[in-house]
Design a protein around this motif. Structure first.
Motif, short mmCIF file in Angstrom:
data_model
loop_
_atom_site.label_atom_id
_atom_site.label_comp_id
_atom_site.label_asym_id
_atom_site.label_seq_id
_atom_site.Cartn_x
_atom_site.Cartn_y
_atom_site.Cartn_z
N GLY A 59 0.81 -1.21 0.00
CA GLY A 59 0.00 0.00 0.00
C GLY A 59 0.84 1.25 0.00
O GLY A 59 2.07 1.23 -0.08
N SER A 60 0.17 2.39 0.09
CA SER A 60 0.84 3.70 0.11
C SER A 60 -0.02 4.68 0.89
O SER A 60 -1.21 4.47 1.11
CB SER A 60 1.07 4.20 -1.32
OG SER A 60 -0.16 4.34 -2.01
N GLY A 61 0.61 5.77 1.30
CA GLY A 61 -0.10 6.80 2.04
C GLY A 61 -0.69 6.28 3.33
O GLY A 61 -0.04 5.56 4.09
N ASP A 62 -1.96 6.59 3.56
CA ASP A 62 -2.63 6.15 4.78
C ASP A 62 -2.85 4.64 4.81
O ASP A 62 -3.08 4.06 5.88
CB ASP A 62 -3.97 6.87 4.93
CG ASP A 62 -3.80 8.37 5.18
OD1 ASP A 62 -2.70 8.76 5.61
OD2 ASP A 62 -4.75 9.13 4.90
N ASN A 63 -2.81 4.01 3.63
CA ASN A 63 -3.03 2.56 3.56
C ASN A 63 -1.72 1.77 3.59
O ASN A 63 -1.73 0.55 3.42
CB ASN A 63 -3.80 2.22 2.27
CG ASN A 63 -5.20 2.80 2.28
OD1 ASN A 63 -5.87 2.84 3.31
ND2 ASN A 63 -5.64 3.27 1.11
N LYS A 64 -0.62 2.47 3.80
CA LYS A 64 0.67 1.80 3.83
C LYS A 64 0.81 0.96 5.10
O LYS A 64 0.54 1.42 6.19
CB LYS A 64 1.79 2.82 3.76
CG LYS A 64 3.18 2.23 3.63
CD LYS A 64 4.22 3.33 3.46
CE LYS A 64 5.61 2.77 3.31
NZ LYS A 64 6.62 3.85 3.13
N ARG A 65 1.26 -0.28 4.92
CA ARG A 65 1.40 -1.17 6.07
C ARG A 65 2.64 -2.02 5.89
O ARG A 65 2.91 -2.52 4.80
CB ARG A 65 0.17 -2.06 6.21
CG ARG A 65 0.22 -2.93 7.46
CD ARG A 65 -1.09 -3.66 7.67
NE ARG A 65 -1.04 -4.51 8.85
CZ ARG A 65 -2.03 -5.29 9.25
NH1 ARG A 65 -3.16 -5.33 8.54
NH2 ARG A 65 -1.92 -6.02 10.34
N THR A 66 3.39 -2.18 6.97
CA THR A 66 4.62 -2.98 6.96
C THR A 66 4.40 -4.28 7.72
O THR A 66 3.82 -4.29 8.81
CB THR A 66 5.78 -2.20 7.59
OG1 THR A 66 6.03 -1.02 6.82
CG2 THR A 66 7.05 -3.04 7.62
#
Length: 404
Positions: A59-66
């Motif tokens: 994902g990216s931005g607010d939806n980015k998850r590691t």
């Protein structure tokens, strides 16, 4: 590194020509510490760790998850100097190894600290670096002083799986048959039978496959085959898979109405990553696919799992260069000279470390380094060991992945 520490380096002794280690092997070497003035040390240790780590981001931005996870296999530590207030304390998930200990004051000059570890006799995954994770076995030394930033350095060991030759189930042949009836753009059918000699192959070995093709269709086809590596990374309930083609080839054309037999040889790279199945958070697996390329139609294919094994025999002992002009390999670079080879120390500096007649020797001054009798004389590499490669056994200054 501070001005008072001129050198802090870490050296280990290779035990074979390939400079690899496996379960149960002894890892020994020495730390070389050169200081320009007397220093006070809080703690000074070397440790051997083995860890697996995976990490990736979606994902990216607010939806980015590691996603990430870790697994530890070995954590051995040998102290040379330990804070007196912490002596005898246990350390979580750490095995403390006995060794020679020294006083907390180090005088000017070059000093050698020998260490020795034994890798556990357990099924640990081999060294590996992949798309989203790695397995590393690291030797790291750390020196801490009052009111100073710690000094440290490290080097990686190449850990390999032990192949004891007992994987009998991997020696069984594999066979599969696939046929296809032509419905569109043609008529008739084609049939392919594929047989592989076995399942397990060592690095550098050749995979031999026998292919029988009966092309009773109205279409010409081409024989193709591939060997694919799949890396799987696992963090909790999330999985990330990445594929890599090791071999991908096109063979002969089989005309309509003909029968053909082929022998397909796939030579494996000698440095190909072995199959990894013994790690909770990452896997490395291989698949051999043999198929017929049919234009404008689905391709009939036969797939086999392939297990890549390390060599089952150790490398022969190091015998030196041809002609026997040098019976023993030279010592590793940048090491303190051996007994009897040290030049006279400059006036005012610390006495010769290797001369047991020059104080301080045991009992001369409590708490003052060094103990000259603690430095073993056998620092030359064993006759069966190769000349060490400085790029492999010398140190690197820092690593964000090395836990302190």
């Amino acid at each position: 590194m501070s001005k008072s520490i001129k050198e802090l380096s870490l050296h280990y002794d290779p035990i074979n020509e390939s400079n690899t280690f496996t379960s149960g092997d002894i890892v020994e070497g020495r730390i070389v510490l050169e200081v320009t003035k007397k220093i006070k040390v809080d703690s000074f240790f070397v440790k051997l760790t083995g860890d697996a780590h995976v990490s990736w981001t979606k994902g990216s931005g607010d939806n980015k998850r590691t996603y990430s996870d870790d697994e530890r296999y070995v954590n051995l530590k040998q102290y040379f100097i330990q804070d007196s207030s912490k002596k005898g304390e246990s350390e979580k998930n750490t095995t403390l190894v006995d060794g020679e200990t020294y006083g907390s004051v180090i005088r000017p000059g070059s000093h050698v600290f020998p260490f020795r570890f034994q890798l556990p006799q357990q099924n640990m995954p081999p060294s590996f670096k992949g798309f989203h994770g790695w397995v590393k076995y690291i030797l790291m030394v750390k020196l801490s002083r009052p009111w100073k930033s710690p000094s440290s350095t490290y080097t990686e060991l190449n850990f390999v799986l032990r192949n004891d030759g007992t994987n009998d189930h991997l020696l069984q042949p594999q066979s599969g048959t696939q046929d296809k009836k032509m419905k569109f753009f043609g008529s008739g059918k084609m049939e392919m039978t594929v047989t592989a000699e076995k399942t397990g192959y060592m690095q550098g070995e050749t995979i031999r496959v026998f292919v029988d093709i009966d092309n009773s269709s109205s279409r010409d086809v081409k024989l193709k085959y591939s060997l694919k590596q799949q890396q799987t990374f696992i963090a909790g309930r999330s999985t990330n898979r990445s594929n890599k083609d090791i071999v991908k080839e096109t063979r002969d054309r089989i005309p309509s109405g003909e029968k053909s037999k082929f022998i397909v040889d796939v030579t494996l790279p000698r440095d190909l990553t072995v199959t990894i199945e013994n790690c909770r958070i990452l896997k490395v697996q291989y698949e051999l696919k043999v198929y017929l390329d049919v234009s404008f139609a689905s391709d009939p294919e036969v797939k086999f799992p392939v297990v890549i094994l390390p060599p089952d025999q150790p490398c022969p002992p190091w015998q030196g260069p041809p002609g026997g002009s040098q019976p023993y390999p030279p010592p590793q670079p940048n090491l303190v000279p051996y007994p009897g080879e040290l030049p006279p120390p400059p006036a005012g500096l610390y006495p010769n470390l290797y001369d047991p007649t020059v104080p301080p020797y045991p009992g001369a001054a409590a708490g003052v380094y060094p103990n000259p009798h603690a430095i073993p004389l056998g620092f030359h590499l064993a006759p069966s060991a190769p000349v060490s490669d400085p790029n492999q056994s010398t140190t690197k200054e820092s690593s964000p992945n090395v836990p302190y």
